[in-house]
Design a protein around this motif. Structure first.
Motif, PDB file in Angstrom:
ATOM      1  N   ASP A 112      14.143  14.467  36.616  1.00  0.00           N
ATOM      2  CA  ASP A 112      15.183  13.774  35.873  1.00  0.00           C
ATOM      3  C   ASP A 112      14.498  12.523  35.353  1.00  0.00           C
ATOM      4  O   ASP A 112      14.185  11.615  36.129  1.00  0.00           O
ATOM      5  CB  ASP A 112      16.354  13.425  36.785  1.00  0.00           C
ATOM      6  CG  ASP A 112      17.421  12.592  36.104  1.00  0.00           C
ATOM      7  OD1 ASP A 112      17.175  12.083  34.981  1.00  0.00           O
ATOM      8  OD2 ASP A 112      18.499  12.423  36.694  1.00  0.00           O
ATOM      9  N   PRO A 113      14.207  12.455  34.049  1.00  0.00           N
ATOM     10  CA  PRO A 113      13.447  11.315  33.522  1.00  0.00           C
ATOM     11  C   PRO A 113      14.103   9.963  33.763  1.00  0.00           C
ATOM     12  O   PRO A 113      13.441   8.932  33.709  1.00  0.00           O
ATOM     13  CB  PRO A 113      13.348  11.603  32.026  1.00  0.00           C
ATOM     14  CG  PRO A 113      13.604  13.055  31.882  1.00  0.00           C
ATOM     15  CD  PRO A 113      14.518  13.428  33.014  1.00  0.00           C
ATOM     16  N   THR A 114      15.406   9.942  34.058  1.00  0.00           N
ATOM     17  CA  THR A 114      16.091   8.672  34.302  1.00  0.00           C
ATOM     18  C   THR A 114      16.039   8.259  35.772  1.00  0.00           C
ATOM     19  O   THR A 114      16.366   7.134  36.109  1.00  0.00           O
ATOM     20  CB  THR A 114      17.566   8.749  33.860  1.00  0.00           C
ATOM     21  OG1 THR A 114      18.246   9.715  34.664  1.00  0.00           O
ATOM     22  CG2 THR A 114      17.664   9.120  32.388  1.00  0.00           C
ATOM     23  N   ASN A 115      15.630   9.171  36.666  1.00  0.00           N
ATOM     24  CA  ASN A 115      15.546   8.886  38.096  1.00  0.00           C
ATOM     25  C   ASN A 115      14.155   8.317  38.375  1.00  0.00           C
ATOM     26  O   ASN A 115      13.206   9.049  38.623  1.00  0.00           O
ATOM     27  CB  ASN A 115      15.787  10.158  38.904  1.00  0.00           C
ATOM     28  CG  ASN A 115      15.743   9.905  40.395  1.00  0.00           C
ATOM     29  OD1 ASN A 115      15.811   8.776  40.867  1.00  0.00           O
ATOM     30  ND2 ASN A 115      15.631  10.988  41.148  1.00  0.00           N
ATOM     31  N   ARG A 116      14.030   7.000  38.339  1.00  0.00           N
ATOM     32  CA  ARG A 116      12.731   6.344  38.427  1.00  0.00           C
ATOM     33  C   ARG A 116      12.661   5.410  39.630  1.00  0.00           C
ATOM     34  O   ARG A 116      13.655   4.811  40.028  1.00  0.00           O
ATOM     35  CB  ARG A 116      12.468   5.512  37.164  1.00  0.00           C
ATOM     36  CG  ARG A 116      12.499   6.298  35.886  1.00  0.00           C
ATOM     37  CD  ARG A 116      11.155   6.789  35.523  1.00  0.00           C
ATOM     38  NE  ARG A 116      11.175   7.591  34.308  1.00  0.00           N
ATOM     39  CZ  ARG A 116      10.100   7.812  33.604  1.00  0.00           C
ATOM     40  NH1 ARG A 116       8.956   7.291  33.957  1.00  0.00           N
ATOM     41  NH2 ARG A 116      10.158   8.570  32.531  1.00  0.00           N
ATOM     42  N   TRP A 117      11.455   5.298  40.180  1.00  0.00           N
ATOM     43  CA  TRP A 117      11.142   4.336  41.231  1.00  0.00           C
ATOM     44  C   TRP A 117       9.972   3.511  40.714  1.00  0.00           C
ATOM     45  O   TRP A 117       8.892   4.044  40.478  1.00  0.00           O
ATOM     46  CB  TRP A 117      10.766   5.066  42.519  1.00  0.00           C
ATOM     47  CG  TRP A 117      10.137   4.200  43.554  1.00  0.00           C
ATOM     48  CD1 TRP A 117      10.767   3.293  44.360  1.00  0.00           C
ATOM     49  CD2 TRP A 117       8.752   4.150  43.901  1.00  0.00           C
ATOM     50  NE1 TRP A 117       9.858   2.688  45.187  1.00  0.00           N
ATOM     51  CE2 TRP A 117       8.600   3.204  44.921  1.00  0.00           C
ATOM     52  CE3 TRP A 117       7.624   4.814  43.456  1.00  0.00           C
ATOM     53  CZ2 TRP A 117       7.379   2.895  45.499  1.00  0.00           C
ATOM     54  CZ3 TRP A 117       6.403   4.508  44.027  1.00  0.00           C
ATOM     55  CH2 TRP A 117       6.292   3.563  45.041  1.00  0.00           C
ATOM     56  N   SER A 123      10.341  11.166  40.127  1.00  0.00           N
ATOM     57  CA  SER A 123      10.416  11.834  41.422  1.00  0.00           C
ATOM     58  C   SER A 123      10.531  13.338  41.164  1.00  0.00           C
ATOM     59  O   SER A 123      11.628  13.857  40.962  1.00  0.00           O
ATOM     60  CB  SER A 123      11.625  11.329  42.214  1.00  0.00           C
ATOM     61  OG  SER A 123      11.469   9.957  42.504  1.00  0.00           O
ATOM     62  N   PRO A 124       9.398  14.050  41.179  1.00  0.00           N
ATOM     63  CA  PRO A 124       9.407  15.455  40.790  1.00  0.00           C
ATOM     64  C   PRO A 124       9.828  16.406  41.909  1.00  0.00           C
ATOM     65  O   PRO A 124       9.704  16.101  43.097  1.00  0.00           O
ATOM     66  CB  PRO A 124       7.948  15.713  40.405  1.00  0.00           C
ATOM     67  CG  PRO A 124       7.175  14.758  41.252  1.00  0.00           C
ATOM     68  CD  PRO A 124       8.047  13.544  41.404  1.00  0.00           C
ATOM     69  N   TYR A 125      10.322  17.561  41.476  1.00  0.00           N
ATOM     70  CA  TYR A 125      10.668  18.666  42.367  1.00  0.00           C
ATOM     71  C   TYR A 125       9.795  19.853  42.011  1.00  0.00           C
ATOM     72  O   TYR A 125       9.598  20.157  40.833  1.00  0.00           O
ATOM     73  CB  TYR A 125      12.144  19.035  42.219  1.00  0.00           C
ATOM     74  CG  TYR A 125      13.054  18.005  42.828  1.00  0.00           C
ATOM     75  CD1 TYR A 125      13.544  18.173  44.121  1.00  0.00           C
ATOM     76  CD2 TYR A 125      13.406  16.865  42.127  1.00  0.00           C
ATOM     77  CE1 TYR A 125      14.377  17.212  44.696  1.00  0.00           C
ATOM     78  CE2 TYR A 125      14.234  15.902  42.696  1.00  0.00           C
ATOM     79  CZ  TYR A 125      14.713  16.085  43.977  1.00  0.00           C
ATOM     80  OH  TYR A 125      15.519  15.151  44.538  1.00  0.00           O
ATOM     81  N   PHE A 126       9.267  20.542  43.048  1.00  0.00           N
ATOM     82  CA  PHE A 126       8.293  21.608  42.863  1.00  0.00           C
ATOM     83  C   PHE A 126       8.736  22.902  43.533  1.00  0.00           C
ATOM     84  O   PHE A 126       9.435  22.872  44.549  1.00  0.00           O
ATOM     85  CB  PHE A 126       6.955  21.204  43.493  1.00  0.00           C
ATOM     86  CG  PHE A 126       6.378  19.928  42.967  1.00  0.00           C
ATOM     87  CD1 PHE A 126       5.660  19.909  41.790  1.00  0.00           C
ATOM     88  CD2 PHE A 126       6.545  18.733  43.661  1.00  0.00           C
ATOM     89  CE1 PHE A 126       5.108  18.725  41.304  1.00  0.00           C
ATOM     90  CE2 PHE A 126       5.998  17.553  43.194  1.00  0.00           C
ATOM     91  CZ  PHE A 126       5.281  17.555  42.007  1.00  0.00           C
ATOM     92  N   THR A 127       8.237  24.031  42.991  1.00  0.00           N
ATOM     93  CA  THR A 127       8.430  25.317  43.660  1.00  0.00           C
ATOM     94  C   THR A 127       7.575  25.333  44.922  1.00  0.00           C
ATOM     95  O   THR A 127       6.619  24.555  45.060  1.00  0.00           O
ATOM     96  CB  THR A 127       8.002  26.494  42.763  1.00  0.00           C
ATOM     97  OG1 THR A 127       6.593  26.400  42.515  1.00  0.00           O
ATOM     98  CG2 THR A 127       8.789  26.536  41.465  1.00  0.00           C
ATOM     99  N   LEU A 128       7.862  26.265  45.816  1.00  0.00           N
ATOM    100  CA  LEU A 128       7.078  26.386  47.040  1.00  0.00           C
ATOM    101  C   LEU A 128       5.623  26.733  46.715  1.00  0.00           C
ATOM    102  O   LEU A 128       4.705  26.231  47.370  1.00  0.00           O
ATOM    103  CB  LEU A 128       7.691  27.424  47.983  1.00  0.00           C
ATOM    104  CG  LEU A 128       7.009  27.582  49.332  1.00  0.00           C
ATOM    105  CD1 LEU A 128       6.945  26.266  50.096  1.00  0.00           C
ATOM    106  CD2 LEU A 128       7.726  28.650  50.155  1.00  0.00           C
ATOM    107  N   ASP A 129       5.384  27.557  45.708  1.00  0.00           N
ATOM    108  CA  ASP A 129       3.999  27.870  45.321  1.00  0.00           C
ATOM    109  C   ASP A 129       3.241  26.613  44.927  1.00  0.00           C
ATOM    110  O   ASP A 129       2.086  26.429  45.306  1.00  0.00           O
ATOM    111  CB  ASP A 129       3.965  28.869  44.160  1.00  0.00           C
ATOM    112  CG  ASP A 129       4.332  30.280  44.583  1.00  0.00           C
ATOM    113  OD1 ASP A 129       4.293  30.572  45.796  1.00  0.00           O
ATOM    114  OD2 ASP A 129       4.662  31.087  43.692  1.00  0.00           O
TER     115      ASP A 129
END
Length: 157
Positions: free
Chosen positions: A29-34, A39-45
């Protein structure tokens, strides 16, 4: 078979990097910043790939200034779904805090994606440079300036 993650509303499928590391396919979410970082979300692979690479980086630094990600497989559950535990170890604080305080379990959200380093690591959305010298974020397929397509490292969506 590689399946790309599906972004939730407000999120985009893109590629992310930390200070020139390899880039990874992620949902952000480009607006969710620290502090300006995503803050990225990834597949299990992808988490498995990150886990292998974080251990390599930690080995190179004698674990002095690195975090590591670990994927522990535990067979399958009663429905045949894989049982997996993803751990995040903050080695930098091990000496002062001990193993109980530096180890976190990362649970997937409902869509099965894992947030690795969100609100902690300096993840940035990968950019690309068009021949017309305009820079765009990786999820942009065509240059808004001249219409050329994004080069290489195509997403698999």
């Amino acid at each position: 078979m590689h399946r790309s993650p599906s972004p939730q509303p407000g999120s985009v499928l893109t590629r992310v990097t930390i200070d020139g590391t390899p880039d990874y396919e992620a949902v952000v979410d480009p607006t969710n910043r620290w502090n300006g970082f995503v803050s990225p979300y990834f597949t299990l692979d992808t988490v498995r790939q990150l886990a292998a690479e974080t251990v390599e980086w930690a080995d190179e630094s004698d674990y002095d200034c690195s975090d590591t990600i670990h994927v522990i497989d535990g067979g399958t559950d009663i429905d045949g779904a894989p049982r997996v535990v993803v751990l995040h170890i903050h080695w930098t604080y091990f000496q002062d805090e001990g193993p109980e305080q530096v180890t976190s379990i990362i649970s997937p959200r409902e869509d099965g994606l894992y947030c690795i380093g969100g609100w902690e690591w300096t993840w940035s959305i990968t950019t690309w440079e068009c021949a017309c010298t305009r820079w765009d974020y990786h999820e942009t397929d065509r240059c808004p300036n001249c219409g050329d397509e994004r080069p290489s490292a195509e997403l698999t969506a």
